[in-house]
Structure formats: structure tokens, C-alpha cells
Design a protein around this motif. Structure first.
Motif, PDB file in Angstrom:
ATOM      1  N   PHE A 548       0.843  -1.189   0.000  1.00 21.95           N
ATOM      2  CA  PHE A 548       0.000   0.000   0.000  1.00 21.95           C
ATOM      3  C   PHE A 548       0.885   1.248   0.000  1.00 21.95           C
ATOM      4  O   PHE A 548       2.088   1.174   0.198  1.00 21.95           O
ATOM      5  CB  PHE A 548      -0.931   0.010   1.209  1.00 21.95           C
ATOM      6  N   VAL A 549       0.231   2.391  -0.232  1.00 19.87           N
ATOM      7  CA  VAL A 549       0.942   3.663  -0.328  1.00 19.87           C
ATOM      8  C   VAL A 549       0.212   4.704   0.509  1.00 19.87           C
ATOM      9  O   VAL A 549      -0.976   4.954   0.297  1.00 19.87           O
ATOM     10  CB  VAL A 549       1.026   4.167  -1.790  1.00 19.87           C
ATOM     11  N   THR A 550       0.911   5.285   1.493  1.00 15.62           N
ATOM     12  CA  THR A 550       0.354   6.461   2.172  1.00 15.62           C
ATOM     13  C   THR A 550       0.676   7.677   1.316  1.00 15.62           C
ATOM     14  O   THR A 550       1.769   7.786   0.779  1.00 15.62           O
ATOM     15  CB  THR A 550       0.945   6.639   3.573  1.00 15.62           C
ATOM     16  N   ALA A 551      -0.296   8.579   1.159  1.00 17.76           N
ATOM     17  CA  ALA A 551      -0.092   9.692   0.243  1.00 17.76           C
ATOM     18  C   ALA A 551      -0.869  10.917   0.692  1.00 17.76           C
ATOM     19  O   ALA A 551      -1.875  10.818   1.413  1.00 17.76           O
ATOM     20  CB  ALA A 551      -0.502   9.309  -1.180  1.00 17.76           C
ATOM     21  N   PHE A 552      -0.406  12.068   0.266  1.00 13.17           N
ATOM     22  CA  PHE A 552      -1.112  13.339   0.440  1.00 13.17           C
ATOM     23  C   PHE A 552      -1.138  14.008  -0.930  1.00 13.17           C
ATOM     24  O   PHE A 552      -0.107  14.194  -1.566  1.00 13.17           O
ATOM     25  CB  PHE A 552      -0.391  14.230   1.454  1.00 13.17           C
ATOM     26  N   VAL A 553      -2.349  14.357  -1.403  1.00 14.76           N
ATOM     27  CA  VAL A 553      -2.539  14.973  -2.709  1.00 14.76           C
ATOM     28  C   VAL A 553      -3.129  16.361  -2.505  1.00 14.76           C
ATOM     29  O   VAL A 553      -4.104  16.530  -1.767  1.00 14.76           O
ATOM     30  CB  VAL A 553      -3.461  14.127  -3.606  1.00 14.76           C
ATOM     31  N   GLY A 554      -2.539  17.375  -3.152  1.00 11.53           N
ATOM     32  CA  GLY A 554      -3.019  18.742  -2.996  1.00 11.53           C
ATOM     33  C   GLY A 554      -3.078  19.473  -4.317  1.00 11.53           C
ATOM     34  O   GLY A 554      -2.310  19.189  -5.235  1.00 11.53           O
ATOM     35  N   TYR A 565      -7.301  19.533  -0.812  1.00  7.51           N
ATOM     36  CA  TYR A 565      -6.389  18.441  -0.544  1.00  7.51           C
ATOM     37  C   TYR A 565      -7.123  17.211  -0.060  1.00  7.51           C
ATOM     38  O   TYR A 565      -8.308  17.268   0.329  1.00  7.51           O
ATOM     39  CB  TYR A 565      -5.324  18.850   0.474  1.00  7.51           C
ATOM     40  N   CYS A 566      -6.406  16.090  -0.112  1.00  4.77           N
ATOM     41  CA  CYS A 566      -6.943  14.815   0.364  1.00  4.77           C
ATOM     42  C   CYS A 566      -5.785  14.015   0.937  1.00  4.77           C
ATOM     43  O   CYS A 566      -4.736  13.883   0.299  1.00  4.77           O
ATOM     44  CB  CYS A 566      -7.615  14.053  -0.789  1.00  4.77           C
ATOM     45  N   ASN A 567      -5.988  13.480   2.145  1.00  5.82           N
ATOM     46  CA  ASN A 567      -4.942  12.710   2.815  1.00  5.82           C
ATOM     47  C   ASN A 567      -5.315  11.234   2.809  1.00  5.82           C
ATOM     48  O   ASN A 567      -6.450  10.863   3.130  1.00  5.82           O
ATOM     49  CB  ASN A 567      -4.758  13.195   4.255  1.00  5.82           C
ATOM     50  N   VAL A 580       4.170  27.464  13.644  1.00 10.52           N
ATOM     51  CA  VAL A 580       4.124  26.162  12.993  1.00 10.52           C
ATOM     52  C   VAL A 580       2.880  25.423  13.479  1.00 10.52           C
ATOM     53  O   VAL A 580       2.724  25.176  14.684  1.00 10.52           O
ATOM     54  CB  VAL A 580       5.389  25.332  13.307  1.00 10.52           C
ATOM     55  N   VAL A 581       1.972  25.114  12.553  1.00 10.30           N
ATOM     56  CA  VAL A 581       0.744  24.401  12.899  1.00 10.30           C
ATOM     57  C   VAL A 581       0.606  23.213  11.973  1.00 10.30           C
ATOM     58  O   VAL A 581       1.132  23.189  10.860  1.00 10.30           O
ATOM     59  CB  VAL A 581      -0.499  25.315  12.802  1.00 10.30           C
ATOM     60  N   GLU A 582      -0.133  22.211  12.435  1.00  7.09           N
ATOM     61  CA  GLU A 582      -0.379  21.014  11.643  1.00  7.09           C
ATOM     62  C   GLU A 582      -1.663  21.182  10.848  1.00  7.09           C
ATOM     63  O   GLU A 582      -2.682  21.611  11.375  1.00  7.09           O
ATOM     64  CB  GLU A 582      -0.462  19.798  12.558  1.00  7.09           C
ATOM     65  N   LEU A 583      -1.618  20.888   9.555  1.00  7.05           N
ATOM     66  CA  LEU A 583      -2.800  21.003   8.706  1.00  7.05           C
ATOM     67  C   LEU A 583      -3.808  19.933   9.102  1.00  7.05           C
ATOM     68  O   LEU A 583      -3.479  18.736   9.120  1.00  7.05           O
ATOM     69  CB  LEU A 583      -2.397  20.828   7.234  1.00  7.05           C
ATOM     70  N   PRO A 584      -5.059  20.287   9.419  1.00  3.78           N
ATOM     71  CA  PRO A 584      -6.072  19.292   9.799  1.00  3.78           C
ATOM     72  C   PRO A 584      -6.311  18.316   8.646  1.00  3.78           C
ATOM     73  O   PRO A 584      -6.540  18.730   7.510  1.00  3.78           O
ATOM     74  CB  PRO A 584      -7.307  20.142  10.092  1.00  3.78           C
ATOM     75  N   CYS A 585      -6.255  17.027   8.935  1.00  2.38           N
ATOM     76  CA  CYS A 585      -6.439  16.011   7.903  1.00  2.38           C
ATOM     77  C   CYS A 585      -7.386  14.924   8.400  1.00  2.38           C
ATOM     78  O   CYS A 585      -7.228  14.406   9.521  1.00  2.38           O
ATOM     79  CB  CYS A 585      -5.102  15.366   7.514  1.00  2.38           C
ATOM     80  N   ASP A 586      -8.386  14.562   7.587  1.00  6.72           N
ATOM     81  CA  ASP A 586      -9.296  13.473   7.920  1.00  6.72           C
ATOM     82  C   ASP A 586      -8.575  12.140   7.800  1.00  6.72           C
ATOM     83  O   ASP A 586      -7.740  11.957   6.912  1.00  6.72           O
ATOM     84  CB  ASP A 586     -10.500  13.481   6.981  1.00  6.72           C
ATOM     85  N   GLN A 603     -10.447  21.439   2.269  1.00  3.87           N
ATOM     86  CA  GLN A 603      -9.870  22.635   1.687  1.00  3.87           C
ATOM     87  C   GLN A 603      -9.583  23.663   2.776  1.00  3.87           C
ATOM     88  O   GLN A 603     -10.182  23.641   3.849  1.00  3.87           O
ATOM     89  CB  GLN A 603     -10.787  23.232   0.622  1.00  3.87           C
ATOM     90  N   THR A 604      -8.656  24.548   2.472  1.00  2.52           N
ATOM     91  CA  THR A 604      -8.311  25.650   3.353  1.00  2.52           C
ATOM     92  C   THR A 604      -7.694  26.750   2.499  1.00  2.52           C
ATOM     93  O   THR A 604      -7.426  26.546   1.312  1.00  2.52           O
ATOM     94  CB  THR A 604      -7.315  25.205   4.448  1.00  2.52           C
ATOM     95  N   THR A 605      -7.487  27.912   3.083  1.00  2.00           N
ATOM     96  CA  THR A 605      -6.864  29.030   2.364  1.00  2.00           C
ATOM     97  C   THR A 605      -5.450  29.255   2.898  1.00  2.00           C
ATOM     98  O   THR A 605      -5.249  29.377   4.108  1.00  2.00           O
ATOM     99  CB  THR A 605      -7.689  30.323   2.517  1.00  2.00           C
ATOM    100  N   ILE A 606      -4.527  29.275   2.002  1.00  2.00           N
ATOM    101  CA  ILE A 606      -3.122  29.484   2.349  1.00  2.00           C
ATOM    102  C   ILE A 606      -2.805  30.971   2.208  1.00  2.00           C
ATOM    103  O   ILE A 606      -2.966  31.558   1.131  1.00  2.00           O
ATOM    104  CB  ILE A 606      -2.190  28.667   1.439  1.00  2.00           C
ATOM    105  N   THR A 607      -2.392  31.584   3.301  1.00  2.00           N
ATOM    106  CA  THR A 607      -2.047  33.012   3.262  1.00  2.00           C
ATOM    107  C   THR A 607      -0.664  33.207   2.651  1.00  2.00           C
ATOM    108  O   THR A 607       0.171  32.299   2.685  1.00  2.00           O
ATOM    109  CB  THR A 607      -2.073  33.613   4.677  1.00  2.00           C
ATOM    110  N   PRO A 608      -0.430  34.375   2.054  1.00  2.00           N
ATOM    111  CA  PRO A 608       0.890  34.624   1.451  1.00  2.00           C
ATOM    112  C   PRO A 608       2.024  34.435   2.454  1.00  2.00           C
ATOM    113  O   PRO A 608       1.858  34.663   3.652  1.00  2.00           O
ATOM    114  CB  PRO A 608       0.790  36.081   0.975  1.00  2.00           C
TER     115      PRO A 608
END
Length: 688
Positions: A548-554, A565-567, A580-586, A603-608
Motif C-alpha cells: 500500500f501507499v500512504t499519500a497526500f494529494v493537494g 487536498y486529500c490525505n 508552525v501548525v499542523e494542517l487538519p487532515c481526515d 480545503q483551506t486558504t493558504i495566506t501569502p
């Protein structure tokens, strides 16, 4: 009464004549004295001669550059006086090119909308064709927007005359350098930049093979006619006098090490001194290059201040003396490389002549000694012939019979024992070596193929100011199972990172398939969850080994900063900005575990100025010698420390994180593949 053994005679005693040793000592002593007496004087004379050659070449180059500089500077008053007549600029450009044989082309690039009747772009341009005829053009349009070019902005900012970096013309065939001159209106504003292009084909080099002291080397000449009749190059700079050019050559580099001129035209602009310096085993040529770009004069010297030779990448394996000095009025430096044989050859030649005379004087003694030695070593000759047969693989070759009961007899008996041992050993070694070589070769090919599939050019999008990306994959074995990829489509950045279960060749195969599937699927599908679903179904099909493969797609919208994104069972990325914060992932299953699994989109919004930091478990699960893990807390603390130090660029983050992991693991080495990908969103949404 105990029987005494036969007395073994000494082979060395039969060579009491010390003829060979005496000859060697006398000849070595004479050679040393001659070399010491002649070397210093002759070498100093030769060094002064080549320094003079370098200065002559330097002055020739300065003359060409000065002529171009004067021609452009003298034209400025006329241009500024006629700014109200835009069509007259063509005639001025044509005259500059016509009257100056060294100028290939010349143009004036005006600031946007300076002549409203001419449009946004206006750049009168004249170029000299191969036939010598001058062609007038106008360049600048929406497809060729010089207003956005870096060189134009740099020239406006400088507001003074200077030589540009080397570049190729639009056909990518002629290397050029331009004299950039600002044009001002009556109010003192910079309204245009005049650029006069000088071809860097001053030295159309031809590489031929020659032979120096029995060693084949590359030799550079001005053109093929130099090989035949020593005729001069037509109109170019005379780099070397005829009698020197077959063994010496010049080159010019700029402050970055790029070749501005080189006898081999393939190196001009495309080649870099420091990249070529990596071809040698030492670092002396790197040091000399740094001295040259720093604007130093001189040559490489030893601790006593005497010029020294060293291995040079462009000398066909010969050591050279390299003389260098900066070119006034530019950030260039010219070098002249001369093989060591040309500097020290005269002394060696004189020493050789004297040695020949000494050898002739000792010839009579040598003849007598040779007869004695030949008779004494005749058994050794027979044994040597047998040894040669063994060396060819004939381990059953017969050994000679030795009459004397001395050291040669003992050597023969020992060789016979070695002969039997070698027969057995070589057979075993053949089998072992063949198997090992095949495996190592296949693993090397697999590693090269795997690494070639990943992005390797950084920064990948130097022309963009809204994104900065850096990634690194370090396999624990020859091949690994980690992957990362990214590309831009429709102003959206598609990216992924993954970790295949297991290590080695099986994992690398799944990695290659996963990366190819991501590229193919994401070309037609824009939603990360749908990409993950398609990947999962494709990998789950016929997954007999249960990998199997663990993956994060954005997918990052570069215009708005919106991140979809999808985890898939992977470690959650970190977002680095003010903190430094951790991106919430289901939570989701890894790819390939269960066909038909529905992955949740997020989804989320990435600030500059925010950096998305993705990694595989080779980072947080790295172990030291006592199997303690690096841990997510240490990763977070390291990222926080980097932010505090202002090191928030992707390359700096990944390099510092890699150094920290390697220091933590110490001599234990990587226990798992280490992969990191950092994406910094740099777009300022407050400006257009």
C-alpha cells in the motif's frame, strides 16, 4: 649421528658485483644536481614569457571592449538630441553597426508608451547579417515583451553603462555580450536603454589531438588553417602567438564562473569554470577560479611563494601553470593555461642530455655487469616465463627445474604451492564476482531510473514570483519507495508526496507506478479526492502482495491561495508562517488497501508567505544508535527555530532538517527513505 641438511647457497652472493646499484646512484645524483641548477633559472624565464603573452592578449581584449564602449558612448548625445524624432533612431542604430566591425547588432529599448503613436513597445534595432548587409528591425511586442525582461529592469535601475552577462541571441546559436547604455531626456529621466551586442566568437576554436612527451592531449588552435599554414584568424582577437598556440590557450570567465570566451566554442556561455573544475580530483583549480572571480592577479603558488603547477580540467590530463588577471572595466578575468612541460621542459631536456653522456661513459661497466647478472638470473627468467603463463590463466603451466639449492629453488617450490591454491580460488572468485557485479549493476540502473522520474531542477519555476518549491529524496537503500511530484496546470499547482510500504526493489516499482498514475490521472481530474480514488482503485487491482501507499494529494490555486487536498493515511503536513501548525487532515485508508474506498475532500486558504512542509515517516521515525526516534515534536521545534532565524525558504528548511536528521542518526545511517517537499506561497494578493 644426526645428518646435516644441504647447505643452501645465497643468490644474493652471486650478485656481489654492485654494478647496477652503482650506476643507479651515479645517474640519480647527476640528474638531481643538473635539475636543481637549471630548473630555477629556466622556469623563471618561461614564467615571465607567458605572463607577457597574457598581458598582450589582455590588451587586445581591452582594445575591442574599449572600441565598443567609445562607439556607444559617443552616440548618446545624438540620440538624446533627437528623442523627438523616433524614426531617426533607425538610422543611428544602422550607422553604429556599420561603422564598428566588432558590433554585431544595436538597438534602443524605450520605456513603455514613450512614443504613444508607436504603441506600448518601441525598440529600433539594426543587425549585421552573415553577408555583411545591415538589416533594420523593430522588436518588442506582447510575445516579446522586453519591458518585463530582467535585463531591462536591471539596466534601468543601474542607470549607468556596463557590460551585461553573456547570453545567446534569439536563435540560440551566437553567444553575445551587450554594452548597456542609459538614455536620458532633457529632464534627466532614463527613457531608454541602448544595447550594443558584441559576438563572443572571438576565438573559433578547433580541438585537435596532439602528442606531448608520448602522452595524447587536446590542443586548441584558432582555426583549421593554423594547423596547415599558421595563418591568422580573420578579424578576431589574436589570443596566442603562432609558436605558443599549439600548447597553450586562453579563456575568460565572468564573476559567476561562466565562460565568456574559450577556444572551444561549445563552452562559451553554456560552460561554467566551477562545474568543469569538478572533473579533477583536487580542489586547486576551484581555488584558482575563486581568485579569478575575486579580481586577483597572479598564479597558483606554494607556501614559499613560487609558482606551482596543478591538475587542470582542460589540459588533457597534463598539469599546467595557470596565469590570470582581471579585465579592467568588466567583472571578467582572463586566464592563460600552459602545460608544465612547456615551463620545465628545457631543464628536463638538458638533464636528459647529461644523463645520456653519463650513461655512455658507464656503458663498458654495464656490459660486463649485464653478462654476470644475466647468467645469475637465468633461472629467474624461466620462472618468470612460467609465471606469465599463470597470469594468462594457465594455472597448469609447467614450472622450470632448478639445479641450485638456493633461494630460487625455495621460490619455485613456493610458487608451485601458490599455483594450486590460485586454481581453486579463481574458480570460486569468478562465480562470486559475476553474481555480485550483476546485482550491483542492476541496482545502479534502477536507482538512476528512479531518481530521473522525480523533479530535479530547483527552483523549478524561476520565472514565477508566486511560488517557491524545493524537494529532496534520499533512499535508505540503492532504491526506495518514497515519491514526490508537482507541476502547474491552469494556474493551479498539483502536488503529492507518498510512502510505499516496504523498501528496496518492490517498493521502488510501486513508487514508479504511483508517480506515473498521479501524473496521468491529475492531467484530467482536478479534485484531489477524485485523484486519490482513481489512484486507490488502480493500485488495489491485482495487489497480490498486499502493498500500500500512504499519500497526500493537494491542488493549490495560485491566484487565490485556496488549497484543496486529500490525505490517504499519510502524516499531516505542517504550515509555517508566523508559527508552525499542523494542517487538519481526515483519517483515510492508504492507497491500494481497499478498492472503492471513498476519500474525503478538504480545503483551506493558504495566506501569502506560508510554507507547506510535507514529509514521509523517514523524518519523524528516524532512529539513533539506541533506537530513539527523531519524533514529530523535534520536527516541529526545528521548524519553529528556523522561522525564528528567518530561514523560511523551502531549500533552507529542507537542508537544515536533513542536517538535523543525519546528525541525530549518527553512524547508524538512514533506517528508512527520507523524503521532504516544501512549497512556499509567495503571491501578494494585495497587488495585481
Amino acid at each position: 649421528m644426526k645428518k646435516k641438511g644441504k647447505k643452501i647457497g645465497s643468490f644474493a652472493k652471486r650478485l656481489t658485483w654492485g654494478i647496477a646499484l652503482t650506476q643507479l646512484v651515479v645517474m640519480a645524483l647527476a640528474s638531481y644536481l643538473i635539475y636543481k641548477v637549471t630548473k630555477g633559472f629556466i622556469q623563471d624565464e618561461e614564467i615571465d614569457l607567458y605572463k607577457s603573452e597574457l598581458k598582450i592578449d589582455h590588451q587586445n581584449i581591452r582594445r575591442v571592449l574599449s572600441e565598443v564602449s567609445v562607439a556607444t558612448t559617443n552616440s548618446v548625445p545624438e540620440i538624446e538630441e533627437n528623442l523627438g524624432q523616433p524614426d531617426k533612431m533607425y538610422a543611428i542604430m544602422e550607422r553604429i553597426v556599420k561603422q564598428n566591425p566588432h558590433i554585431r547588432s544595436c538597438g534602443i529599448s524605450f520605456v513603455a508608451d514613450y512614443y504613444s503613436q508607436k504603441g506600448r513597445w518601441y525598440c529600433p534595432y539594426a543587425v549585421k547579417g552573415d553577408s555583411g548587409q545591415i538589416e533594420k528591425r523593430i522588436i518588442g511586442n506582447a510575445d516579446n515583451d522586453y519591458l518585463k525582461a530582467a535585463w531591462f529592469a536591471e539596466a534601468l535601475k543601474a542607470d549607468s553603462s556596463y557590460w551585461s552577462k553573456p547570453f545567446f541571441d534569439s536563435t540560440d546559436s551566437v553567444p553575445l555580450v551587450a554594452r548597456m547604455v542609459p538614455i536620458h531626456d532633457k529632464r534627466g529621466r532614463t527613457v531608454a536603454i541602448m544595447g550594443a551586442d558584441l559576438s563572443l566568437n572571438w576565438f573559433r576554436g578547433t580541438v585537435v589531438r596532439s602528442d606531448i612527451n608520448g602522452q595524447p592531449v587536446n590542443v586548441y588552435v584558432s582555426n583549421q588553417s593554423d594547423i596547415d599554414d599558421n595563418s591568422d584568424d580573420d578579424g578576431g582577437v589574436s589570443w596566442n602567438d603562432t609558436k605558443w598556440r599549439f600548447v597553450t590557450f586562453n579563456f575568460i570567465i565572468d564573476k559567476d564562473g561562466t565562460f565568456v570566451a574559450h577556444p572551444d566554442s561549445n563552452n562559451v556561455v553554456k560552460g561554467n569554470y566551477f562545474e568543469r573544475a569538478k572533473e579533477t580530483n583536487d580542489t586547486i583549480d576551484d581555488y584558482v577560479g575563486r581568485q579569478m572571480v575575486a579580481g586577483k592577479f597572479g598564479t597558483y603558488k606554494d607556501a614559499m611563494g613560487s609558482p606551482m603547477h596543478f591538475e587542470f580540467f582542460d589540459s588533457g590530463g597534463l598539469n599546467v601553470y595557470l596565469f590570470y588577471e582581471p579585465i579592467e572595466g568588466t567583472d571578467w578575468s582572463i586566464g592563460l593555461a600552459t602545460p608544465r612541460l612547456m615551463i620545465e621542459g628545457a631543464g628536463v631536456f638538458m638533464g636528459t642530455v647529461m644523463l645520456i653522456l653519463i650513461a655512455l661513459g658507464l656503458l663498458a661497466t654495464r656490459i660486463v655487469g649485464r653478462i654476470i647478472i644475466k647468467r645469475a638470473t637465468k633461472p629467474l627468467k624461466k620462472l618468470a616465463d612460467s609465471a606469465n603463463e599463470v597470469a594468462k590463466g594457465n594455472f597448469k603451466a609447467p614450472l622450470p627445474r632448478i639445479k641450485h639449492n638456493d633461494e630460487i629453488r625455495l621460490l619455485r617450490d613456493s610458487f608451485e604451492g601458490m599455483q594450486h591454491s590460485l586454481t581453486e580460488y579463481v574458480e570460486e572468485l569468478k562465480t562470486t564476482t559475476a553474481s555480485k557485479a550483476a546485482i550491483e549493476n542492476e541496482l545502479k540502473v534502477a536507482h538512476d531510473i528512479q531518481m530521473s522520474m522525480l523533479p530535479k531542477t530547483f527552483p523549478p519555476y524561476p520565472e514565477r514570483d508566486d511560488i517557491d518549491i524545493y524537494g529532496m529524496l534520499t533512499p535508505a537503500k540503492d532504491v526506495g519507495g518514497d515519491l514526490f511530484d508537482f507541476y502547474i496546470r491552469d494556474e493551479q499547482l498539483f502536488f503529492c508526496i507518498g510512502d510505499v510500504s516496504g523498501k528496496g526493489v518492490p517498493a521502488s516499482l510501486v513508487m514508479a507506478v504511483t508517480r506515473s498514475l498521479f501524473r496521468n490521472i491529475s492531467t484530467h481530474v482536478a479534485a484531489p479526492d477524485q485523484i486519490a480514488i482513481a489512484l486507490n482503485n488502480a493500485l488495489a487491482e491485482s495487489n497480490d502482495k498486499g502493498m500500500f501507499v500512504t499519500a497526500f494529494v493537494g491542488v493549490l490555486d495560485l491566484a487565490t491561495g485556496c488549497l484543496h487536498y486529500c490525505n490517504a493515511g499519510h502524516a499531516a503536513p505542517l504550515l509555517l508562517n508566523n508559527a508552525v501548525v499542523e494542517l487538519p487532515c481526515d483519517p483515510n485508508l492508504p492507497l491500494g488497501v481497499m478498492p472503492g474506498w471513498t476519500f474525503t475532500p478538504q480545503q483551506t486558504t493558504i495566506t501569502p508567505q506560508t510554507t507547506i512542509f510535507l514529509y514521509t515517516d523517514g523524518l519523524n521515525e528516524a532512529e539513533d544508535s539506541i533506537h530513539a526516534q527523531f519524533g514529530l515534536q523535534r520536527v516541529t521545534e526545528m521548524a519553529t527555530s528556523l522561522l525564528a532565524e528567518g530561514l523560511n525558504k523551502p531549500a533552507a528548511i529542507i537542508n537544515k532538517m536533513t542536517d538535523a536528521v543525519l546528525a541525530f542518526e549518527g553512524e547508524s545511517g538512514l533506517s528508512d527513505d527520507l523524503t521532504m517537499l516544501a512549497i512556499k506561497y509567495t503571491k501578494d494578493n494585495g497587488t495585481k
